[in-house]
Enzyme design. Sequence first.
Site, PDB file in Angstrom:
ATOM      1  N   PHE A  10      39.077  -7.504  80.029  1.00  0.00           N
ATOM      2  CA  PHE A  10      39.807  -7.992  79.181  1.00  0.00           C
ATOM      3  C   PHE A  10      40.061  -9.636  79.789  1.00  0.00           C
ATOM      4  O   PHE A  10      39.556 -10.520  79.043  1.00  0.00           O
ATOM      5  CB  PHE A  10      40.925  -7.400  78.676  1.00  0.00           C
ATOM      6  CG  PHE A  10      42.065  -8.032  77.918  1.00  0.00           C
ATOM      7  CD1 PHE A  10      41.780  -8.701  77.016  1.00  0.00           C
ATOM      8  CD2 PHE A  10      43.463  -7.584  78.229  1.00  0.00           C
ATOM      9  CE1 PHE A  10      42.456  -9.426  76.163  1.00  0.00           C
ATOM     10  CE2 PHE A  10      44.260  -8.206  77.547  1.00  0.00           C
ATOM     11  CZ  PHE A  10      43.960  -9.035  76.454  1.00  0.00           C
ATOM     12  N   ASN A  31      32.337  -3.569  88.531  1.00  0.00           N
ATOM     13  CA  ASN A  31      31.601  -2.397  88.474  1.00  0.00           C
ATOM     14  C   ASN A  31      31.484  -1.689  87.259  1.00  0.00           C
ATOM     15  O   ASN A  31      30.724  -0.631  86.925  1.00  0.00           O
ATOM     16  CB  ASN A  31      32.274  -1.332  89.435  1.00  0.00           C
ATOM     17  CG  ASN A  31      33.582  -0.870  89.092  1.00  0.00           C
ATOM     18  OD1 ASN A  31      34.005  -1.167  88.095  1.00  0.00           O
ATOM     19  ND2 ASN A  31      34.367   0.096  89.714  1.00  0.00           N
ATOM     20  N   TYR A 138      50.887   2.804  89.793  1.00  0.00           N
ATOM     21  CA  TYR A 138      50.219   1.344  89.282  1.00  0.00           C
ATOM     22  C   TYR A 138      50.909   0.503  89.958  1.00  0.00           C
ATOM     23  O   TYR A 138      50.700  -0.507  90.623  1.00  0.00           O
ATOM     24  CB  TYR A 138      49.999   1.329  87.725  1.00  0.00           C
ATOM     25  CG  TYR A 138      49.568   0.106  87.340  1.00  0.00           C
ATOM     26  CD1 TYR A 138      48.485  -0.564  87.719  1.00  0.00           C
ATOM     27  CD2 TYR A 138      50.590  -0.647  86.731  1.00  0.00           C
ATOM     28  CE1 TYR A 138      48.067  -1.683  87.215  1.00  0.00           C
ATOM     29  CE2 TYR A 138      50.247  -2.011  86.108  1.00  0.00           C
ATOM     30  CZ  TYR A 138      48.994  -2.374  86.743  1.00  0.00           C
ATOM     31  OH  TYR A 138      48.645  -3.890  86.083  1.00  0.00           O
ATOM     32  N   VAL A 177      49.053  -0.225  73.889  1.00  0.00           N
ATOM     33  CA  VAL A 177      49.723   0.458  72.814  1.00  0.00           C
ATOM     34  C   VAL A 177      49.038   0.165  71.348  1.00  0.00           C
ATOM     35  O   VAL A 177      48.525   0.913  70.693  1.00  0.00           O
ATOM     36  CB  VAL A 177      51.205   0.107  72.847  1.00  0.00           C
ATOM     37  CG1 VAL A 177      51.310  -1.408  72.560  1.00  0.00           C
ATOM     38  CG2 VAL A 177      51.601   1.116  71.805  1.00  0.00           C
ATOM     39  N   ILE A 178      48.676  -1.154  71.479  1.00  0.00           N
ATOM     40  CA  ILE A 178      48.026  -1.405  70.227  1.00  0.00           C
ATOM     41  C   ILE A 178      46.595  -0.739  69.984  1.00  0.00           C
ATOM     42  O   ILE A 178      46.199  -0.385  69.018  1.00  0.00           O
ATOM     43  CB  ILE A 178      47.955  -3.017  69.953  1.00  0.00           C
ATOM     44  CG1 ILE A 178      49.100  -3.817  70.167  1.00  0.00           C
ATOM     45  CG2 ILE A 178      47.055  -3.310  68.714  1.00  0.00           C
ATOM     46  CD1 ILE A 178      49.023  -5.065  70.089  1.00  0.00           C
ATOM     47  N   ILE A 194      53.704   8.807  68.361  1.00  0.00           N
ATOM     48  CA  ILE A 194      54.139   7.493  69.055  1.00  0.00           C
ATOM     49  C   ILE A 194      54.854   8.062  70.520  1.00  0.00           C
ATOM     50  O   ILE A 194      55.799   8.965  70.207  1.00  0.00           O
ATOM     51  CB  ILE A 194      55.090   6.644  68.126  1.00  0.00           C
ATOM     52  CG1 ILE A 194      54.516   6.076  66.912  1.00  0.00           C
ATOM     53  CG2 ILE A 194      55.895   5.761  69.083  1.00  0.00           C
ATOM     54  CD1 ILE A 194      55.309   5.404  66.078  1.00  0.00           C
ATOM     55  N   GLY A 265      56.645   6.914  84.341  1.00  0.00           N
ATOM     56  CA  GLY A 265      56.430   5.611  85.259  1.00  0.00           C
ATOM     57  C   GLY A 265      56.574   4.544  84.035  1.00  0.00           C
ATOM     58  O   GLY A 265      56.376   3.265  84.667  1.00  0.00           O
TER      59      GLY A 265
HETATM   60  P1  NAD Z   1      40.407  -4.566  82.377  1.00  0.00           P
HETATM   61  O1  NAD Z   1      40.387  -2.833  82.678  1.00  0.00           O
HETATM   62  O2  NAD Z   1      39.949  -4.972  80.981  1.00  0.00           O
HETATM   63  O3  NAD Z   1      39.656  -5.151  83.441  1.00  0.00           O
HETATM   64  C1  NAD Z   1      39.618  -4.799  84.803  1.00  0.00           C
HETATM   65  C2  NAD Z   1      38.095  -5.022  85.419  1.00  0.00           C
HETATM   66  O4  NAD Z   1      38.150  -4.674  86.530  1.00  0.00           O
HETATM   67  C3  NAD Z   1      37.097  -4.225  84.348  1.00  0.00           C
HETATM   68  O5  NAD Z   1      36.217  -5.120  84.166  1.00  0.00           O
HETATM   69  C4  NAD Z   1      36.621  -3.358  85.146  1.00  0.00           C
HETATM   70  O6  NAD Z   1      35.332  -2.905  85.155  1.00  0.00           O
HETATM   71  C5  NAD Z   1      36.870  -3.862  86.854  1.00  0.00           C
HETATM   72  N1  NAD Z   1      37.150  -2.997  88.049  1.00  0.00           N
HETATM   73  C6  NAD Z   1      37.816  -1.994  88.024  1.00  0.00           C
HETATM   74  N2  NAD Z   1      37.676  -1.461  89.264  1.00  0.00           N
HETATM   75  C7  NAD Z   1      36.784  -2.098  89.966  1.00  0.00           C
HETATM   76  C8  NAD Z   1      36.107  -2.085  91.184  1.00  0.00           C
HETATM   77  N3  NAD Z   1      36.530  -1.136  92.093  1.00  0.00           N
HETATM   78  N4  NAD Z   1      35.159  -2.897  91.463  1.00  0.00           N
HETATM   79  C9  NAD Z   1      34.487  -3.851  90.508  1.00  0.00           C
HETATM   80  N5  NAD Z   1      35.268  -4.117  89.473  1.00  0.00           N
HETATM   81  C10 NAD Z   1      36.151  -3.327  89.266  1.00  0.00           C
HETATM   82  O7  NAD Z   1      41.945  -4.727  82.702  1.00  0.00           O
HETATM   83  P2  NAD Z   1      42.929  -6.056  82.243  1.00  0.00           P
HETATM   84  O8  NAD Z   1      44.043  -5.448  81.244  1.00  0.00           O
HETATM   85  O9  NAD Z   1      41.822  -7.025  82.090  1.00  0.00           O
HETATM   86  O10 NAD Z   1      43.573  -6.253  83.613  1.00  0.00           O
HETATM   87  C11 NAD Z   1      43.312  -7.284  84.576  1.00  0.00           C
HETATM   88  C12 NAD Z   1      44.072  -7.529  85.519  1.00  0.00           C
HETATM   89  O11 NAD Z   1      45.552  -7.758  84.952  1.00  0.00           O
HETATM   90  C13 NAD Z   1      44.361  -6.195  86.444  1.00  0.00           C
HETATM   91  O12 NAD Z   1      44.745  -6.654  87.677  1.00  0.00           O
HETATM   92  C14 NAD Z   1      45.561  -5.611  85.929  1.00  0.00           C
HETATM   93  O13 NAD Z   1      46.345  -5.060  87.005  1.00  0.00           O
HETATM   94  C15 NAD Z   1      46.337  -7.019  85.464  1.00  0.00           C
HETATM   95  N6  NAD Z   1      47.334  -6.918  84.517  1.00  0.00           N
HETATM   96  C16 NAD Z   1      47.092  -6.504  83.129  1.00  0.00           C
HETATM   97  C17 NAD Z   1      47.880  -6.566  82.138  1.00  0.00           C
HETATM   98  C18 NAD Z   1      47.835  -6.410  80.647  1.00  0.00           C
HETATM   99  O14 NAD Z   1      48.742  -6.040  79.795  1.00  0.00           O
HETATM  100  N7  NAD Z   1      46.420  -6.315  80.421  1.00  0.00           N
HETATM  101  C19 NAD Z   1      49.277  -6.610  82.685  1.00  0.00           C
HETATM  102  C20 NAD Z   1      49.671  -6.870  83.649  1.00  0.00           C
HETATM  103  C21 NAD Z   1      48.904  -6.734  84.617  1.00  0.00           C
END
Ligand code: NAD
Length: 305
Positions: A10, A31, A138, A177-178, A194, A265
């Site tokens: 994302f 991956n 996490y 959530v959405i 919910i 958590g």
């Molecule tokens: P996501 O799951 O859409 O994206 C994570 C990506 O990492 C995926 O494409 C997945 O295939 C890849 N991935 C996971 N493990 C891997 C590995 N071992 N090797 C190679 N690729 C791997 O999640 P996101 O919501 O886009 O989150 C992105 C970052 O933002 C993360 O670091 C997350 O902790 C952080 N984050 C997200 C949010 C949120 O609200 N979405 C909030 C706080 C922090």
Amino acid sequence: MILLTGGAGFIGSHLADKLVEMGERVRIIDNLSSGKLEYVNKNAEFIKGDLRNPKDVREALRGVEEVWHIAANPEVRLGEKDPKTIYENNLLATYILLEEMRKAGIERIIFTSTSTVYGEAEVIPTPEDYKTIPISIYGATKLGCEALISSYCHTFDMQAWIYRFANVIGKRSTHGVIYDFIQKLKKNPNELEILGDGNQTKSYIYISDCVEGIIYGLKADEQLNIFNLGNEDWISVKRIAEIVCEELGVSPKFKFTGGKRGWKGDVPLMLLSIEKIKKLGWKPKYSSEEAVRMATRDLIEESVL
Ligand code: NAD
């Protein structure tokens, strides 16, 4: 050349789009565990590889000057069932990446962290210098990543930008959530479960605001730059449920599982202070409620395609 980890996910895919648009050469390693090939920017190089494998990381780092480390397992809820998967994809993967960066002499890293590093903060809005005592596996692994990055900066003369996100929402999101509400309502439009009492209230930021904020943060030039990135307001889970129902045109009965947390958590109240990054000239364009409505529309549109 920039190596962007998690660029099929994302947030990573939106960042890759932005970097390509800015004229950067981008290589993505992912991956595809939760990411999708169709989200990968067509003008970026793509390597299907795993960060837990040093050989994959070494190959991906060839010719790279800067790393944007976005890949992670972002499922807070998974912590209850499978701490090992979160540890390996977050902390172990980050250690392997930093080690390979050090060996290759790559000195700049951008890292996406989370509000969950603060745990249940008593000061709201929570500033960056507030104590970090996570209550989820996490959050603990992401804080561990921050600590490793900080220590590598000081030990090996690296430079880092760490962003602690509120909830980021928008197109291509496959969790949260959405997304959950839409999936549940598609199965049963008459009842919506919910998690918790629905009063959990948190800050949400739309993906385009998040991407902009990250770019603004790069103006800072300390060895270790840490920024909260979120909104100035917040929204309750119950209100999100109402918005999702309005947008889907359904009127289900709400069934609350009860308790102040949705899961072990879960942090019931979260609002980050964004004063530090605002000083660099950035501020979010959309409020939490606007972001939720826009993201709901995005995800409904994606789910019918
Ligand atoms: P996501 O799951 O859409 O994206 C994570 C990506 O990492 C995926 O494409 C997945 O295939 C890849 N991935 C996971 N493990 C891997 C590995 N071992 N090797 C190679 N690729 C791997 O999640 P996101 O919501 O886009 O989150 C992105 C970052 O933002 C993360 O670091 C997350 O902790 C952080 N984050 C997200 C949010 C949120 O609200 N979405 C909030 C706080 C922090």
